[in-house]
Design a protein around this motif. Structure first.
Motif, PDB file in Angstrom:
ATOM      1  N   GLN A  47      -2.856  10.723  -9.760  1.00 24.89           N
ATOM      2  CA  GLN A  47      -2.215   9.538  -9.191  1.00 24.89           C
ATOM      3  C   GLN A  47      -1.595   8.673 -10.279  1.00 24.89           C
ATOM      4  OE1 GLN A  47      -5.264  10.646  -8.378  1.00 24.89           O
ATOM      5  NE2 GLN A  47      -5.684  10.357  -6.205  1.00 24.89           N
TER       6      GLN A  47
ATOM      7  N   LYS B  84       0.870  -1.168   0.000  1.00 26.03           N
ATOM      8  CA  LYS B  84       0.000   0.000   0.000  1.00 26.03           C
ATOM      9  C   LYS B  84       0.912   1.223   0.000  1.00 26.03           C
ATOM     10  CE  LYS B  84      -4.224   1.834   0.893  1.00 26.03           C
ATOM     11  NZ  LYS B  84      -4.219   2.985   0.043  1.00 26.03           N
ATOM     12  N   VAL B  85       0.714   2.115  -0.923  1.00 26.46           N
ATOM     13  CA  VAL B  85       1.572   3.289  -1.072  1.00 26.46           C
ATOM     14  C   VAL B  85       1.088   4.400  -0.152  1.00 26.46           C
ATOM     15  CG1 VAL B  85       2.392   5.045  -2.700  1.00 26.46           C
ATOM     16  CG2 VAL B  85       2.080   2.678  -3.469  1.00 26.46           C
ATOM     17  N   ARG B  86       2.017   4.993   0.566  1.00 24.41           N
ATOM     18  CA  ARG B  86       1.682   6.147   1.415  1.00 24.41           C
ATOM     19  C   ARG B  86       1.705   7.401   0.549  1.00 24.41           C
ATOM     20  NH1 ARG B  86       3.333   5.200   7.346  1.00 24.41           N
ATOM     21  NH2 ARG B  86       3.692   2.961   7.322  1.00 24.41           N
ATOM     22  N   GLU B  87       0.637   8.159   0.616  1.00 29.24           N
ATOM     23  CA  GLU B  87       0.541   9.338  -0.249  1.00 29.24           C
ATOM     24  C   GLU B  87       1.322  10.532   0.274  1.00 29.24           C
ATOM     25  OE1 GLU B  87      -3.166  10.291  -2.081  1.00 29.24           O
ATOM     26  OE2 GLU B  87      -3.897   8.243  -1.799  1.00 29.24           O
ATOM     27  N   ASN B  88       1.398  10.724   1.592  1.00 31.78           N
ATOM     28  CA  ASN B  88       2.132  11.846   2.187  1.00 31.78           C
ATOM     29  C   ASN B  88       1.811  13.185   1.511  1.00 31.78           C
ATOM     30  OD1 ASN B  88       3.358  10.077   3.964  1.00 31.78           O
ATOM     31  ND2 ASN B  88       5.070   9.707   2.585  1.00 31.78           N
ATOM     32  N   ASN B  89       0.539  13.478   1.378  1.00 32.05           N
ATOM     33  CA  ASN B  89       0.061  14.758   0.820  1.00 32.05           C
ATOM     34  C   ASN B  89       0.482  15.009  -0.633  1.00 32.05           C
ATOM     35  OD1 ASN B  89      -1.274  15.450   3.213  1.00 32.05           O
ATOM     36  ND2 ASN B  89       0.627  16.242   4.092  1.00 32.05           N
ATOM     37  N   SER B  90       0.836  13.971  -1.357  1.00 36.30           N
ATOM     38  CA  SER B  90       1.097  14.127  -2.792  1.00 36.30           C
ATOM     39  C   SER B  90       0.345  13.022  -3.518  1.00 36.30           C
ATOM     40  CB  SER B  90       2.598  14.050  -3.090  1.00 36.30           C
ATOM     41  OG  SER B  90       3.091  12.767  -2.796  1.00 36.30           O
ATOM     42  N   PRO B  91      -0.131  13.304  -4.722  1.00 41.22           N
ATOM     43  CA  PRO B  91      -0.942  12.302  -5.425  1.00 41.22           C
ATOM     44  C   PRO B  91      -0.096  11.118  -5.899  1.00 41.22           C
ATOM     45  CG  PRO B  91      -0.559  14.203  -6.823  1.00 41.22           C
ATOM     46  CD  PRO B  91       0.038  14.519  -5.483  1.00 41.22           C
ATOM     47  N   LYS B  92      -0.349   9.954  -5.326  1.00 44.57           N
ATOM     48  CA  LYS B  92       0.327   8.718  -5.710  1.00 44.57           C
ATOM     49  C   LYS B  92      -0.732   7.632  -5.836  1.00 44.57           C
ATOM     50  CE  LYS B  92       4.574   9.881  -3.286  1.00 44.57           C
ATOM     51  NZ  LYS B  92       5.358   9.649  -2.086  1.00 44.57           N
TER      52      LYS B  92
ATOM     53  N   GLU C 196      -4.468   2.480  -8.976  1.00 42.38           N
ATOM     54  CA  GLU C 196      -5.300   3.435  -8.247  1.00 42.38           C
ATOM     55  C   GLU C 196      -6.693   2.827  -8.217  1.00 42.38           C
ATOM     56  OE1 GLU C 196      -6.767   6.804  -6.241  1.00 42.38           O
ATOM     57  OE2 GLU C 196      -4.740   6.005  -6.482  1.00 42.38           O
TER      58      GLU C 196
ATOM     59  N   ASP D 273      -2.623   4.005  -5.234  1.00 36.03           N
ATOM     60  CA  ASP D 273      -2.873   3.301  -3.974  1.00 36.03           C
ATOM     61  C   ASP D 273      -1.939   2.119  -3.735  1.00 36.03           C
ATOM     62  OD1 ASP D 273      -5.096   4.889  -3.134  1.00 36.03           O
ATOM     63  OD2 ASP D 273      -6.359   3.834  -4.582  1.00 36.03           O
TER      64      ASP D 273
END
Length: 197
Positions: free
Chosen positions: A81, A22-30, A45, A32
């Motif tokens: 994303q 599971k990818v962490r987005e950290n306030n940037s569009p990535k 996504e 899932d």
């Protein structure tokens, strides 16, 4: 907190022994998820349909929709994303899960995906006779050689015989292609051929 569609996708990945994170987005569009199958790496996504005032239930209920509208909206919503992963050279896939309709039909049938991706099915008729002269996919296409080329495919996540199933609709205009010969057999694929006349 995971969405229902993310839970269902993880169920599919586990059932088919696919490694994922599971990818962490950290306030940037990535996207899932990052999925690995052998040497193949794919970004996913996951979006879901959750509400639509035109979807009615009950014994005498009648629902209506514009073919492709739901999928077209999810393509628009996932653009950032998908672009992030595609810019890394990773094939990037939008998956749509229908959490609205228990039959998984309203807005997510094959023709909904094709109409959203390549345009509404259009027939040219001869006015005097009603004879069909031509047919093609026309207006409201979300994918073209100049639009949304980051999407490698658009997919449907849906239940089938008690298990989750993923059907991928190829983006013929994608700049980052999926090496389909390396894709695990648990993915159903619908190829598209574009012909210019």
């Amino acid at each position: 907190m995971k969405t229902i569609s993310e839970d269902k996708f993880e169920q599919f990945l586990i059932e088919n022994n696919l490694h994922f994170e599971k990818v962490r987005e950290n306030n940037s569009p990535k996207p899932d998820y990052l999925v690995r199958a052998g040497e193949l790496e794919l970004a996913f996504e996951v979006k879901e349909l959750t509400e639509d005032e035109n979807f009615k239930t009950g014994p005498f209920a009648v629902s209506s929709r514009i073919v492709g509208e739901h999928v077209r909206k999810k393509i628009h919503d996932a653009k950032n994303q998908i672009q992030f992963a595609a810019h890394q050279g990773i094939p990037s896939i939008l998956l749509v899960y229908n959490n609205l309709d228990p039959l998984n039909l309203f807005g997510t049938e094959n023709h909904d995906f094709i109409a959203a991706m390549y345009g509404e099915y259009t027939v040219v008729l001869k006015k005097s006779t009603g004879e069909a002269l031509d047919s093609f996919h026309g207006q409201n296409q979300s994918l073209s050689a100049a639009k949304n080329t980051s999407f490698s495919a658009i997919g449907r996540l849906s239940p089938y015989l008690g298990k989750m199933k993923v059907t991928l609709f190829e983006n013929a205009f994608s700049k980052v292609k999926i090496p389909y010969d390396k894709l695990p057999q648990c993915f159903e694929l619908i190829n598209v051929q574009i012909e210019y006349v």
